[in-house]
Design a protein around this motif. Structure first.
Motif, PDB file in Angstrom:
ATOM      1  N   GLU A   3       0.837  -1.192   0.073  1.00 44.34           N
ATOM      2  CA  GLU A   3       0.039   0.086   0.008  1.00 44.34           C
ATOM      3  C   GLU A   3       0.705   1.140  -0.042  1.00 44.34           C
ATOM      4  O   GLU A   3       0.458   2.431  -0.257  1.00 44.34           O
ATOM      5  N   PHE A   4       2.257   0.998   0.097  1.00 50.94           N
ATOM      6  CA  PHE A   4       3.124   2.133   0.268  1.00 50.94           C
ATOM      7  C   PHE A   4       3.843   2.371  -1.328  1.00 50.94           C
ATOM      8  O   PHE A   4       4.685   3.391  -1.247  1.00 50.94           O
ATOM      9  N   ASN A   5       3.717   1.662  -2.024  1.00 52.26           N
ATOM     10  CA  ASN A   5       4.157   1.593  -3.294  1.00 52.26           C
ATOM     11  C   ASN A   5       4.001   2.826  -4.055  1.00 52.26           C
ATOM     12  O   ASN A   5       2.962   3.286  -3.848  1.00 52.26           O
ATOM     13  N   GLN A   6       4.875   3.455  -4.595  1.00 50.41           N
ATOM     14  CA  GLN A   6       4.678   4.877  -5.162  1.00 50.41           C
ATOM     15  C   GLN A   6       5.788   5.045  -6.399  1.00 50.41           C
ATOM     16  O   GLN A   6       6.794   4.269  -6.328  1.00 50.41           O
ATOM     17  N   THR A   7       5.545   6.052  -7.362  1.00 52.20           N
ATOM     18  CA  THR A   7       6.217   6.541  -8.187  1.00 52.20           C
ATOM     19  C   THR A   7       6.749   7.717  -7.989  1.00 52.20           C
ATOM     20  O   THR A   7       5.629   8.810  -7.971  1.00 52.20           O
ATOM     21  N   MET A   8       8.052   8.513  -7.735  1.00 51.87           N
ATOM     22  CA  MET A   8       8.362   9.556  -7.170  1.00 51.87           C
ATOM     23  C   MET A   8       9.056  10.252  -8.620  1.00 51.87           C
ATOM     24  O   MET A   8       9.940   9.716  -9.290  1.00 51.87           O
ATOM     25  N   THR A   9       9.053  11.468  -8.614  1.00 52.51           N
ATOM     26  CA  THR A   9       9.773  12.484  -9.393  1.00 52.51           C
ATOM     27  C   THR A   9      10.721  13.336  -8.844  1.00 52.51           C
ATOM     28  O   THR A   9      10.205  14.013  -7.696  1.00 52.51           O
ATOM     29  N   VAL A  10      11.833  13.457  -9.070  1.00 51.78           N
ATOM     30  CA  VAL A  10      12.849  14.486  -8.362  1.00 51.78           C
ATOM     31  C   VAL A  10      12.434  15.865  -8.718  1.00 51.78           C
ATOM     32  O   VAL A  10      12.365  16.058 -10.021  1.00 51.78           O
ATOM     33  N   GLN A  11      11.859  16.679  -7.745  1.00 47.31           N
ATOM     34  CA  GLN A  11      11.317  18.085  -8.120  1.00 47.31           C
ATOM     35  C   GLN A  11      12.540  18.921  -8.395  1.00 47.31           C
ATOM     36  O   GLN A  11      13.728  18.603  -8.324  1.00 47.31           O
ATOM     37  N   PRO A  12      12.122  20.112  -8.920  1.00 50.94           N
ATOM     38  CA  PRO A  12      13.225  21.160  -9.329  1.00 50.94           C
ATOM     39  C   PRO A  12      14.245  21.601  -8.075  1.00 50.94           C
ATOM     40  O   PRO A  12      15.211  21.826  -8.280  1.00 50.94           O
ATOM     41  N   ASP A  13      13.684  21.510  -6.870  1.00 49.95           N
ATOM     42  CA  ASP A  13      14.269  21.857  -5.797  1.00 49.95           C
ATOM     43  C   ASP A  13      15.257  20.648  -5.208  1.00 49.95           C
ATOM     44  O   ASP A  13      15.888  20.730  -3.970  1.00 49.95           O
ATOM     45  N   GLY A  14      15.139  19.483  -5.731  1.00 52.88           N
ATOM     46  CA  GLY A  14      15.753  18.320  -5.380  1.00 52.88           C
ATOM     47  C   GLY A  14      15.103  17.373  -4.406  1.00 52.88           C
ATOM     48  O   GLY A  14      15.804  16.146  -4.232  1.00 52.88           O
ATOM     49  N   TYR A  15      13.863  17.664  -4.160  1.00 50.58           N
ATOM     50  CA  TYR A  15      13.364  17.022  -2.990  1.00 50.58           C
ATOM     51  C   TYR A  15      12.354  16.003  -3.686  1.00 50.58           C
ATOM     52  O   TYR A  15      11.812  16.030  -4.680  1.00 50.58           O
ATOM     53  N   VAL A  16      12.006  14.889  -2.989  1.00 54.25           N
ATOM     54  CA  VAL A  16      10.908  13.933  -3.576  1.00 54.25           C
ATOM     55  C   VAL A  16       9.775  13.753  -2.363  1.00 54.25           C
ATOM     56  O   VAL A  16      10.176  13.659  -1.259  1.00 54.25           O
ATOM     57  N   PRO A  17       8.685  13.741  -2.646  1.00 50.94           N
ATOM     58  CA  PRO A  17       7.519  13.561  -1.719  1.00 50.94           C
ATOM     59  C   PRO A  17       7.279  12.086  -1.326  1.00 50.94           C
ATOM     60  O   PRO A  17       7.427  11.270  -2.451  1.00 50.94           O
ATOM     61  N   LYS A  50       4.742   9.049   0.308  1.00 49.13           N
ATOM     62  CA  LYS A  50       3.309   8.822   0.668  1.00 49.13           C
ATOM     63  C   LYS A  50       3.674   8.340   2.455  1.00 49.13           C
ATOM     64  O   LYS A  50       4.301   7.758   2.873  1.00 49.13           O
ATOM     65  N   ALA A  51       2.628   9.335   3.106  1.00 48.60           N
ATOM     66  CA  ALA A  51       2.615   9.173   4.619  1.00 48.60           C
ATOM     67  C   ALA A  51       3.931   9.456   5.225  1.00 48.60           C
ATOM     68  O   ALA A  51       4.109   8.868   6.560  1.00 48.60           O
ATOM     69  N   ALA A  52       4.869   9.862   4.736  1.00 48.86           N
ATOM     70  CA  ALA A  52       5.914  10.312   5.227  1.00 48.86           C
ATOM     71  C   ALA A  52       6.727  11.787   4.704  1.00 48.86           C
ATOM     72  O   ALA A  52       6.087  12.333   3.843  1.00 48.86           O
ATOM     73  N   ALA A  53       7.561  12.156   5.677  1.00 46.26           N
ATOM     74  CA  ALA A  53       8.127  13.792   5.005  1.00 46.26           C
ATOM     75  C   ALA A  53       8.805  13.357   3.893  1.00 46.26           C
ATOM     76  O   ALA A  53       9.527  12.413   3.606  1.00 46.26           O
ATOM     77  N   GLN A  54       9.122  14.667   3.185  1.00 48.62           N
ATOM     78  CA  GLN A  54       9.846  14.592   1.798  1.00 48.62           C
ATOM     79  C   GLN A  54      11.250  14.486   2.302  1.00 48.62           C
ATOM     80  O   GLN A  54      11.571  14.887   3.378  1.00 48.62           O
ATOM     81  N   ILE A  55      11.969  13.999   1.232  1.00 48.94           N
ATOM     82  CA  ILE A  55      13.627  13.909   1.609  1.00 48.94           C
ATOM     83  C   ILE A  55      14.329  14.591   0.325  1.00 48.94           C
ATOM     84  O   ILE A  55      13.974  14.834  -0.735  1.00 48.94           O
ATOM     85  N   TYR A  56      15.381  14.755   0.570  1.00 44.78           N
ATOM     86  CA  TYR A  56      16.226  15.624  -0.485  1.00 44.78           C
ATOM     87  C   TYR A  56      16.990  14.424  -1.174  1.00 44.78           C
ATOM     88  O   TYR A  56      17.886  13.661  -0.459  1.00 44.78           O
ATOM     89  N   ALA A  57      16.765  14.210  -2.276  1.00 50.10           N
ATOM     90  CA  ALA A  57      17.135  13.108  -3.268  1.00 50.10           C
ATOM     91  C   ALA A  57      18.232  13.361  -4.190  1.00 50.10           C
ATOM     92  O   ALA A  57      18.962  12.424  -4.760  1.00 50.10           O
ATOM     93  N   GLU A  58      18.303  14.550  -4.653  1.00 48.78           N
ATOM     94  CA  GLU A  58      19.529  14.919  -5.901  1.00 48.78           C
ATOM     95  C   GLU A  58      20.828  14.803  -5.310  1.00 48.78           C
ATOM     96  O   GLU A  58      21.034  15.232  -4.095  1.00 48.78           O
TER      97      GLU A  58
END
Length: 265
Positions: A99-113, A115-123
């Motif tokens: 139920e926590f499976n997800q597809t994420m896109t690295v945002q222009p600020d480098g963070y990724v959202p 699901k049900a958790a805080a965003q993290i910096y992935a760049e």
């Protein structure tokens, strides 16, 4: 007349030499028999003790020299892992909590959202590093979460062709490609192209570019492509306009026809 040696002097000399050659000592011992055993034992007792030298053991472990890891030999240094950039897409799959499976896109600020958790910096992270950070982010709500991260889409290697080529634009760099091959992929030279001064721009750092001037015309004419450079991701190929094309727009049509067919006058 040579010096005369008695039995005792002879065995003392030979026993002293045996300290340097153990095999010779055995011969001397058996040759002397029981006659001079005490002499040989006395000489050996005076032999200085030398600590045994450790035997060097060759190790076939990659990247290890004398028990110390060599950074220049590690696989991670020779073949660095891909690091995430903006607009990269990753798939996150939870083995026991789909139920926590997800597809994420690295945002222009480098963070990724998440699901049900805080965003993290992935760049700048590698895929394994991102997986470890995601496991820590969900450890508070899941018991020892098992997460797999897969890179789904990323900015593929590319080159840009501009100037006097048939189809200027951005092209994927899928394999080893030279400048001449890249020009052919971009539609070839136009009639206004200056084949002898093709420019290759390459980014060295954020503020520094290097340029290379290539005479594609001479290389193709001589059938010698040793100087044809191989492209790297982000390279820009620019084909300038030739001199005739530059001055053509300033000359009347009658003058141009005279230069193109001078035999009619």
């Amino acid at each position: 007349m040579g010096r005369q040696f008695g039995p005792q002097q002879y065995f003392e000399r030979e026993a002293g030499a045996s300290m340097r050659c153990p095999d010779r000592f055995i011969v001397v011992l058996f040759a002397g028999g029981l006659l001079n055993i005490s002499v040989v034992a006395t000489v050996l007792a005076q032999r200085p003790e030398t600590p045994g030298e450790p035997v060097a053991v060759a190790t076939a472990k990659s990247g290890i020299a004398d028990g110390t890891s060599s950074p220049t030999l590690t696989a991670a240094t020779r073949r660095p892992l891909y690091r995430l950039r903006k607009s990269d897409v990753v798939d996150i799959a939870f083995t026991f909590s789909p139920e926590f499976n997800q597809t994420m896109t690295v945002q222009p600020d480098g963070y990724v959202p998440l699901k049900a958790a805080a965003q993290i910096y992935a760049e700048g992270m590698t895929v394994p590093d991102l997986g470890a950070v995601i496991r820590e982010a969900y450890r508070g709500m899941l018991n020892d979460p098992e997460v797999s991260v897969t890179l789904k889409d990323f900015d593929k290697p590319f080159f840009i062709a501009g100037g006097e080529v048939g189809r200027p634009g951005k092209y994927e760099l899928r394999s080893d490609t030279t400048v001449a091959e890249a020009v052919a992929m971009a539609g070839g030279f136009t009639p206004r192209a200056k084949h002898s001064q093709v420019v290759l721009f390459r980014r060295v750092s954020d503020e520094i570019f290097e340029s290379h001037l290539l005479n594609i015309k001479a290389m193709l004419k001589s059938r010698q492509l040793q100087e044809d450079m191989r492209l790297m991701s982000g390279d820009l190929i620019f084909v300038p306009q030739n001199l005739i094309s530059k001055i053509r727009q300033f000359l009347p049509a009658s003058t141009l026809s005279m230069y193109s067919t001078p035999t009619q006058f």
